[in-house]
Design a protein around this motif. Structure first.
Motif, mmCIF file in Angstrom:
data_model
loop_
_atom_site.group_PDB
_atom_site.id
_atom_site.type_symbol
_atom_site.label_atom_id
_atom_site.label_comp_id
_atom_site.label_asym_id
_atom_site.label_seq_id
_atom_site.Cartn_x
_atom_site.Cartn_y
_atom_site.Cartn_z
ATOM 1 N N VAL A 1 0.836 -1.212 0.000
ATOM 2 C CA VAL A 1 0.000 0.000 0.000
ATOM 3 C C VAL A 1 0.866 1.256 0.000
ATOM 4 N N MET A 2 1.998 1.201 0.656
ATOM 5 C CA MET A 2 2.935 2.349 0.617
ATOM 6 C C MET A 2 3.365 2.612 -0.833
ATOM 7 N N ASP A 3 3.685 1.534 -1.542
ATOM 8 C CA ASP A 3 4.136 1.680 -2.933
ATOM 9 C C ASP A 3 3.017 2.209 -3.830
ATOM 10 N N GLN A 4 1.774 1.792 -3.549
ATOM 11 C CA GLN A 4 0.654 2.279 -4.366
ATOM 12 C C GLN A 4 0.539 3.805 -4.286
ATOM 13 N N VAL A 5 0.834 4.362 -3.089
ATOM 14 C CA VAL A 5 0.695 5.804 -2.899
ATOM 15 C C VAL A 5 2.009 6.532 -3.198
ATOM 16 N N GLY A 6 3.113 5.788 -3.117
ATOM 17 C CA GLY A 6 4.422 6.413 -3.286
ATOM 18 C C GLY A 6 4.983 6.943 -1.979
ATOM 19 N N LEU A 7 4.599 6.299 -0.876
ATOM 20 C CA LEU A 7 5.109 6.706 0.436
ATOM 21 C C LEU A 7 6.301 5.845 0.804
ATOM 22 N N ILE B 1 -4.789 2.408 2.974
ATOM 23 C CA ILE B 1 -4.442 3.789 3.327
ATOM 24 C C ILE B 1 -5.628 4.672 2.983
ATOM 25 N N ILE B 2 -6.045 5.486 3.942
ATOM 26 C CA ILE B 2 -7.096 6.471 3.709
ATOM 27 C C ILE B 2 -6.543 7.854 4.023
ATOM 28 N N ALA B 3 -7.247 8.878 3.527
ATOM 29 C CA ALA B 3 -6.781 10.249 3.752
ATOM 30 C C ALA B 3 -7.929 11.210 3.491
ATOM 31 N N THR B 4 -7.731 12.457 3.856
ATOM 32 C CA THR B 4 -8.686 13.474 3.417
ATOM 33 C C THR B 4 -8.596 13.572 1.897
ATOM 34 N N VAL B 5 -9.673 14.045 1.273
ATOM 35 C CA VAL B 5 -9.653 14.186 -0.185
ATOM 36 C C VAL B 5 -8.525 15.129 -0.613
ATOM 37 N N TRP C 1 -1.469 13.634 -3.225
ATOM 38 C CA TRP C 1 -0.699 12.449 -3.596
ATOM 39 C C TRP C 1 -0.852 12.136 -5.087
ATOM 40 N N GLY C 2 -1.983 12.568 -5.657
ATOM 41 C CA GLY C 2 -2.176 12.420 -7.104
ATOM 42 C C GLY C 2 -2.458 11.000 -7.565
ATOM 43 N N LYS C 3 -3.051 10.190 -6.686
ATOM 44 C CA LYS C 3 -3.388 8.810 -7.061
ATOM 45 C C LYS C 3 -4.905 8.665 -7.138
ATOM 46 N N PRO C 4 -5.388 7.672 -7.905
ATOM 47 C CA PRO C 4 -6.843 7.457 -7.956
ATOM 48 C C PRO C 4 -7.371 7.066 -6.575
ATOM 49 N N TYR C 5 -8.560 7.521 -6.278
ATOM 50 C CA TYR C 5 -9.139 7.197 -4.968
ATOM 51 C C TYR C 5 -10.652 7.053 -5.096
ATOM 52 N N ALA C 6 -11.269 6.496 -4.065
ATOM 53 C CA ALA C 6 -12.731 6.410 -3.964
ATOM 54 C C ALA C 6 -13.147 7.106 -2.681
ATOM 55 N N ILE C 7 -14.402 7.519 -2.622
ATOM 56 C CA ILE C 7 -14.887 8.236 -1.439
ATOM 57 C C ILE C 7 -15.598 7.266 -0.496
ATOM 58 N N LEU C 8 -15.218 7.311 0.765
ATOM 59 C CA LEU C 8 -15.935 6.562 1.799
ATOM 60 C C LEU C 8 -17.099 7.456 2.244
ATOM 61 N N ARG C 9 -18.296 7.177 1.692
ATOM 62 C CA ARG C 9 -19.414 8.117 1.860
ATOM 63 C C ARG C 9 -20.074 7.983 3.234
#
Lengths: 361, 150
Positions: free
Chosen positions: A43-49, A223-227, A233-241
């Motif tokens: 997951v770190m690699d997916q985000v680039g962390l 990994i979750i974060a604020t929008v 981070w510039g990666k695709p994401y989905a919203i936890l509604r």
């Protein structure tokens, strides 16, 4: 607790990364830390962390009873490299509830990002017997009533009431095994007809062995974060509604075991009915429970249920709930679905249920 | 080289404290010791056996105890053809939800029977007491069918 629904004016939460290990019948000599590390790296690699220093909060879910030692979960932190010190927490629950805690942390403004992971090595013990120790300590735990037997009595209540047939249960298993053929992490997959499944001998009657999820070892991470952080981070994401959880009595016989009122209430609070549901990933450790959950969530023909195969194809204790959310996230980010529901459960016969709504950004 | 002396010491993993079971659970367990079964009346009047300390719906503290019968009816059950080592019976047996006469809510315990075909939802069962009762849920050794001679 009120539902954390559509608090969009405040801090929308983005799911940014998810990964799950294979579901293995036995991880052999691999220890828990070694099961967690590849998932965190993924997951770190997916985000680039780089490492856990790059997120504001870390929360994990596991169960010390599975390792058989008090505070065994602390060893899991070794997978993070927690020096210099990090802000970290743990739930003695499925990591779906670690997600819930992380959501609260971000909503309160105490963090902008969080790493969540769940793990278990269930194979060394006798899982249904270990889980009997979560029951009432005076009336049930001393009898060692195992979880498979409790679920079997639940299934018979449904069969006797005419709410399901054994063929309905086999149909759930048949679809799970077939869907799992497209899931590289699944433990059990194959093309099995309802007729063939019904030929199998009873296990804990009325359940057959295939009605029960297998015992699996493994881990998953998210990994979750604020929008705003996700955009940065510039990666695709989905919203936890929306996300909510409800629990029922510890006294199984005071509950209506043929229904899941706690799931229904969590679904209402999470806003499940606010739009069409393309996909649902349900944590149903036993075939008949998928039917109970689908009904409680009001899922119809337009919803694909457990396209991953669900936990009947591989059940990572303490991670499977988080993985349900992750599976929906992946299908939304890939464009397969626009809106989905994820469900996690804990306790005997669907005692405690969490429902999350995930939408395309 | 002289033989190595191996130091050893017995060790028992246990919790070195005792805990009171309180006025509700304790009363039920004490009743079992005396071969009586007591439930408690919930806020809505239903009799719950074994008794609960608090009502699931209203959270009211419950203390209206009611003695119930030692026979009852199977509400649901499953057949364990291969008992696990921890299980209370080592021959094939059933787990069952049993609604005792005078109770409105079932209790979970094991049922001894010669075969699965003897059991059915609605079957009548009766308590078989342990040879020695000591104020524990296992004072009920198991239930057995009330109308079958075994």
């Amino acid at each position: 607790m009120s539902g954390l629904k559509a608090m969009s004016a405040q801090r929308d939460i983005a799911i940014v990364a998810f990964h799950q290990s294979d579901c293995q019948a036995s991880a052999g000599a691999t220890n828990e830390v070694e099961l967690i590390m590849p998932e965190i790296r993924a997951v770190m690699d997916q985000v680039g962390l780089h490492n856990a220093q790059d997120v504001d909060f870390v929360c994990s879910g596991s169960c010390d009873y599975l390792q058989g030692a008090a505070f065994a979960f602390v060893a899991g932190v070794d997978a993070l490299g927690a020096v210099p010190p990090i802000r970290e927490s743990h739930v003695e629950m499925d990591a779906a509830w670690a997600l819930y805690e992380s959501v609260l942390k971000i909503r309160m403004g105490h963090a902008d990002s969080a790493l969540i992971y769940g793990f278990a090595k269930s194979s060394p013990g006798e899982l249904p017997i270990v889980l009997s120790q979560q029951l009432d300590p005076y009336y049930l735990a001393p009898l060692w009533v195992d979880t498979v037997s409790l679920a079997a009595m639940q299934a018979r209540l449904m069969l006797d009431a005419g709410k399901i047939t054994e063929a309905d249960m086999a149909a759930v298993v048949s679809r799970s095994r077939r869907n799992a053929m497209n899931n590289p992490h699944a433990q059990l997959a194959g093309d099995l007809s309802v007729e063939a499944l019904l030929q199998e001998a009873p296990f804990v009657s009325p359940l057959r062995r295939h009605d029960c999820s297998p015992v699996s070892d493994g881990a998953s991470a998210m990994i979750i974060a604020t929008v705003e952080q996700a955009e940065a981070w510039g990666k695709p994401y989905a919203i936890l509604r929306g996300i909510d959880h409800r629990i029922e009595s510890h006294n199984l016989c005071t509950r209506d075991l043929t229904d899941s009122p706690s799931t229904r209430r969590a679904a209402e609070a999470a806003g499940v009915a606010d739009g069409a549901i393309d996909v649902a990933e349900l944590y149903a450790p036993f075939s008949h429970q998928e039917i109970i959950l689908s009904r409680a969530l009001g899922l119809g023909e337009g919803t694909r249920v457990n396209p991953s195969g669900g936990v009947l194809a591989g059940n990572l204790m303490m991670a499977s709930g988080l993985s349900r959310v992750g599976e929906v996230f992946q299908r939304i980010v890939s464009g397969e679905a626009r809106r989905g529901v994820a469900h996690a459960t804990s306790g005997p016969c669907l005692q405690h249920n969490l429902v999350a709504v995930v939408e395309a950004a | 080289m002289s033989p190595t002396e191996v130091l050893s010491e017995a060790f028992e993993l246990g919790f070195t404290y005792t805990r009171s079971t309180g006025p509700v659970v304790g009363r039920f367990l004490t009743g079992l010791r005396d071969r009586r079964i007591e439930g408690v009346r919930a806020s809505d009047g239903r009799v719950i056996v074994p008794p609960m300390e608090y009502d699931s719906d209203t959270a009211a503290a419950l203390d209206d105890f009611v003695e119930v019968g030692q026979q009852g009816e199977i509400v649901s059950w499953c057949w364990v053809s291969e008992p696990r080592r921890a299980h209370p019976l080592q021959q094939p047996f059933a787990w069952a939800m049993i609604k005792l006469d005078g109770a409105d809510v079932a209790m979970i315990h094991c049922v001894s029977a010669a075969s699965e075909s003897q059991l059915a939802t609605g079957a009548r069962v009766k308590v078989r007491w342990a040879e020695e009762t000591r104020g524990h849920i296992k004072d009920i050794a198991c239930f057995e069918l009330a109308e079958v001679t075994q």
